[in-house]
Motif scaffolding. Structure first.
Motif, short mmCIF file in Angstrom:
data_model
loop_
_atom_site.label_atom_id
_atom_site.label_comp_id
_atom_site.label_asym_id
_atom_site.label_seq_id
_atom_site.Cartn_x
_atom_site.Cartn_y
_atom_site.Cartn_z
N THR A 37 0.82 -1.18 0.00
CA THR A 37 0.00 0.00 0.00
C THR A 37 0.87 1.25 0.00
O THR A 37 0.42 2.36 -0.30
N GLY A 38 2.15 1.04 0.27
CA GLY A 38 3.06 2.16 0.52
C GLY A 38 3.25 3.12 -0.63
O GLY A 38 3.59 4.29 -0.42
N SER A 39 3.07 2.67 -1.88
CA SER A 39 3.36 3.55 -3.02
C SER A 39 2.17 4.41 -3.42
O SER A 39 2.29 5.23 -4.34
N LEU A 92 6.80 0.80 -9.19
CA LEU A 92 6.93 1.94 -8.27
C LEU A 92 6.76 1.49 -6.83
O LEU A 92 5.73 0.90 -6.48
N ASP A 93 7.74 1.77 -5.98
CA ASP A 93 7.57 1.43 -4.56
C ASP A 93 7.95 2.62 -3.68
O ASP A 93 8.60 3.56 -4.13
N ASP A 94 7.53 2.54 -2.42
CA ASP A 94 7.80 3.64 -1.51
C ASP A 94 9.27 3.68 -1.10
O ASP A 94 9.88 4.73 -1.08
N ILE A 95 9.83 2.50 -0.78
CA ILE A 95 11.18 2.52 -0.21
C ILE A 95 11.96 1.26 -0.60
O ILE A 95 11.41 0.17 -0.62
MG MG Z 1 5.45 -1.46 1.55
#
Ligand code: MG
Ligand code: IMP
Length: 171
Positions: A37-39, A92-95
């Motif tokens: 859900t992070g992105s 695409l990812d958050d980290i």
């Molecule tokens: Mg994540």
């Protein structure tokens, strides 16, 4: 909480990333695959800067829960990913932390035979990576602290913060 990256700095950096991505893909159609859900917040802000033929897809990968730094079993939920064959794909990812999550996802997406596969991350945590992997687009390099906000969570909280903050370590 200590603010590590203020909201306006995130937005300015996403302006730059958007310009770079738009230039690199040069009007070719792409599918952006956001890692849930992070992105989500990063995805929403980035795609609105892109004037490209664009599809959005989502994939879920959960490597671990909470602030623990020991990766658990990685689960991939790919039911939401459409046909990627013949598409340029931007994952695409958050980290980028250890690299476990992205490397699993890359292996999975490559089986779907995209024309090209690139990686974009908002954050890259320095000194933690165990799997060699170079993202094509990276927002910010950050120190080895547990951060929340702008999509990143601790136990699913704090994702809605407009900035990136450092979660205080329990004493
Ligand atoms: Mg994540
Ligand atoms: P990796 O597989 O070790 O690269 O971890 C990537 C995933 O771990 C990210 O998609 C995040 O969900 C989570 N993660 C890693 N570091 C942090 C952090 O500092 N804050 C919140 N989530 C993190």
């Amino acid at each position: 909480m200590e603010v590590l990256i203020p909201a306006d700095r995130i937005q300015r950096r996403i302006d730059e990333l958007g310009r770079q991505i738009q230039h690199d893909y040069a009007a070719q159609p792409i599918t952006i695959v956001g890692v849930l859900t992070g992105s989500l917040i990063f995805l929403a802000d980035l795609v609105r800067r892109l004037d490209l033929p664009l599809r959005i897809a989502l994939i879920q990968a959960s490597s671990y829960r909470g602030a623990t730094t020991t990766p658990g079993a990685l689960r991939i939920q790919a039911d939401l990913v459409p046909d990627l064959r013949g598409r340029h794909v931007l994952l695409l990812d958050d980290i980028l932390d250890t690299g476990q999550t992205l490397s699993h996802l890359i292996r999975h997406l490559e089986t779907l035979e995209p024309i090209s596969l690139r990686i974009a991350v908002l954050l890259r945590k320095l000194g933690r990576q165990s799997i060699p992997l170079e993202p094509h687009y990276c927002g910010f390099e950050i120190p080895d602290r547990f951060v929340v906000g702008y999509g990143l969570d601790y136990n699913d909280e704090y994702r809605h913060l407009p900035h990136i903050a450092v979660l205080p370590t329990p004493s």
